[in-house]
Scaffold this motif. Structure first.
Motif, short mmCIF file in Angstrom:
data_model
loop_
_atom_site.label_atom_id
_atom_site.label_comp_id
_atom_site.label_asym_id
_atom_site.label_seq_id
_atom_site.Cartn_x
_atom_site.Cartn_y
_atom_site.Cartn_z
N TYR A 245 37.76 31.28 39.09
CA TYR A 245 38.92 31.99 38.80
C TYR A 245 39.28 33.04 40.21
O TYR A 245 40.29 33.51 40.15
CB TYR A 245 38.92 32.95 37.70
CG TYR A 245 38.70 32.27 36.34
CD1 TYR A 245 38.99 30.74 36.23
CD2 TYR A 245 38.08 32.87 35.33
CE1 TYR A 245 38.72 30.00 35.17
CE2 TYR A 245 38.06 32.28 34.31
CZ TYR A 245 38.28 30.69 33.73
OH TYR A 245 38.06 30.07 32.83
N THR B 239 44.74 41.07 35.66
CA THR B 239 44.02 41.11 34.42
C THR B 239 44.57 41.09 33.21
O THR B 239 44.05 40.19 32.28
CB THR B 239 42.78 42.21 34.45
OG1 THR B 239 42.18 42.29 35.88
CG2 THR B 239 41.60 42.02 33.39
N PHE C 290 43.76 37.03 34.18
CA PHE C 290 42.11 36.77 34.22
C PHE C 290 41.80 37.24 32.60
O PHE C 290 40.96 36.39 32.40
CB PHE C 290 41.50 38.15 34.85
CG PHE C 290 41.44 37.78 36.41
CD1 PHE C 290 40.29 36.87 36.45
CD2 PHE C 290 42.39 38.33 37.22
CE1 PHE C 290 40.41 36.44 38.08
CE2 PHE C 290 41.90 38.01 38.44
CZ PHE C 290 40.93 37.17 38.87
#
Length: 497
Positions: free
Chosen positions: A133, A186, A273
């Motif tokens: 990622y 995120t 994320f």
């Protein structure tokens, strides 16, 4: 006897302490350093407490050489050519107890993460599901979200500058920016730092306190075990949670609630994320639930300070050295003229700006984020460093501040700002790059460094292209593990482009 017994006990105790000090000193007597540091960790605790440990380490290596004993069982290594022996991918030197001090508490338990765990098996388990990622290939997908935050950041700076003719505290604004970018990446939302122009939930102050505390307590980790992580003391605070962990958990709950309400989500980035963390666990039920907390906490804890410090450094050095700023502006002007520069510079465009790249590397070299040695424990059998055998169980570490000023690698002007040193032949440049510890090295290098690079290489050229900036006063450098600059005050004015 009643008179002599206390005296006798005192003498015996004194002799016992002298014996301990002698044994401690003898173990590494072949490594030079201050005498007090050879028998006690108090000197290095005092250096850390002062906030100037990085300068002390530079002075010690200048006096004693490549190896310096900075504690009874702690040796600082200053030769960058030994990086691979300590931090190399194939080397399995465990992190020292310093890193346990950096583990935040949640409900009476220490929360381990990618950065602060000593357990190599746990580190691999935490990293394996999510490592991909953080690759730059994946992160480039986030560019539109970074662009949105950059535009809002510039808008807020202009609003602040219009309200007052005084210089703005750009250092703080850069950290707010870094936090909000991490929120976008995120949790699919800015965390409110730029919107509210304040430290949301006191999280910045909390992180500062963590690093400040760990910088000096980390020199004697038993203090942390005696107090913060003492299981008996924790019984009195069973529900206590580190503000950093609480902040990450709350953002995660908000993010999950958005997902539930939207039923498939039209108002958030399904590839953020948090989504990927949840997907990783859904695809592998063996992954513990607390891994998601650890991943989110790591993003929050390390996702702002390092990036903000790097950006402050680059801006500071460019404003302090007009000749370098002129070269950068010439490069940006030429790229703009040739149609290679967007209003918000893209990652791809930034890769064609060699002088920008040189300035970023030089700022990271001359003012690295980490201000203390990255400590490791020598494994069984010992290791040879700088031609000297170091016994197993010894704590060794390299301070980026020391390594980055090695004259054999970086030149006689290693202590000076000189981006041109990076515009050299490929062999020399590769050597210097291998000797950088800006984001660590080896298999424990900073997982999120590409996030920092994405922000830095986009925001810095964008800001300098759109604004004239003037530095007001100087900055103050305080070293608490991660070196924090304060009072970076700058006046901004729109540039006619």
């Amino acid at each position: 006897m009643s008179v002599l017994s206390p005296t006798l006990c005192f003498c015996i105790g004194g002799l016992f302490l002298l014996l301990l000090f002698y044994c401690s000193w003898r173990r590494h007597r072949h490594v030079p350093g201050p005498f007090l540091a050879s028998i006690s960790n108090i000197p290095r605790l005092r250096w850390a407490w002062s906030g100037q440990a990085h300068r002390m380490h530079l002075q010690l290596h200048g006096k004693y050489g490549k190896l310096v004993r900075i504690g009874p069982n702690c040796i600082s290594v200053g030769d960058p050519r030994e990086i691979q022996k300590i931090y190399g991918t194939g080397v399995r030197m465990q992190k020292s107890d310093y890193y346990t001090v950096l583990q935040p508490m949640s409900r009476g338990k220490a929360v381990q993460g990618l950065f602060n765990t000593q357990d190599e098996n746990l580190h691999r388990a935490l990293k394996r599901p999510i490592a991909g990622y953080y690759s730059m290939t994946n992160l480039v997908e986030f560019e539109p979200y970074v662009d949105t935050t950059i535009k809002f950041f510039l808008k807020r700076l202009e609003e602040v500058q219009k309200q007052s003719r005084k210089a703005c505290d750009l250092g703080t604004w850069l950290q707010w920016f870094a936090f909000d970018v991490m929120g976008e990446l995120t949790f699919s939302k800015r965390l409110g730092f730029l919107d509210e122009a304040k430290d949301v939930d006191g999280i910045m102050a909390s992180i500062w306190n963590v690093f400040q505390y760990s910088s000096w307590v980390g020199q004697m980790p038993w203090i942390d075990k005696l107090w913060v992580k003492n299981p008996y003391i924790q019984r009195f605070f069973p529900e206590a949670t580190s503000p950093v962990v609480a902040f990450a958990l709350e953002r995660a709950r908000e993010r999950t609630n958005i997902f539930d309400m939207e039923k498939g989500g039209t108002k958030y980035n399904s590839k953020d994320f948090m989504s990927r963390f949840l997907d990783a666990r859904a695809n592998n039920p063996e992954i513990p639930e607390w891994f998601v907390t650890a991943w989110a906490t790591s993003n929050v804890l390390a996702g702002s300070d390092t990036t903000a410090i790097m950006m402050r450094s680059i801006i500071y050095f460019l404003l302090k050295h007009p000749e370098s700023l002129k070269k950068l502006m010439n490069e940006l002007t030429e790229a703009r003229r040739e149609g290679r520069l967007s209003d918000i510079v893209t990652w791809k465009e930034s890769r064609s700006l060699p002088y920008l790249d040189a300035c970023v590397k030089e700022a990271g070299r001359l003012h690295p984020v980490i201000g203390l040695p990255l400590e490791r424990v020598v494994p069984d059998g010992g290791v040879e460093l700088c031609g000297t055998h170091i016994a197993e169980g010894t704590v060794v570490g390299m301070s980026p501040w020391v390594v980055h000023q090695d004259k054999d690698v970086f030149g006689l002007d290693a202590a000076e700002w000189n981006p041109d040193r990076w515009l050299c032949d490929k062999e020399s440049r590769t050597l210097m790059e291998r000797c950088l510890l800006t984001f660590g090295s080896g298999h424990r290098t900073c997982t999120g460094k590409n996030i920092s690079f994405l922000e830095i290489y986009k925001l810095i050229p964008t800001m300098f292209w759109h604004y004239n900036m003037a530095l007001e006063g100087d900055w103050k450098v305080v070293n608490h593990w991660m070196v924090v600059q304060t009072d970076l005050r700058v006046k901004l004015a729109r540039r006619s482009t």
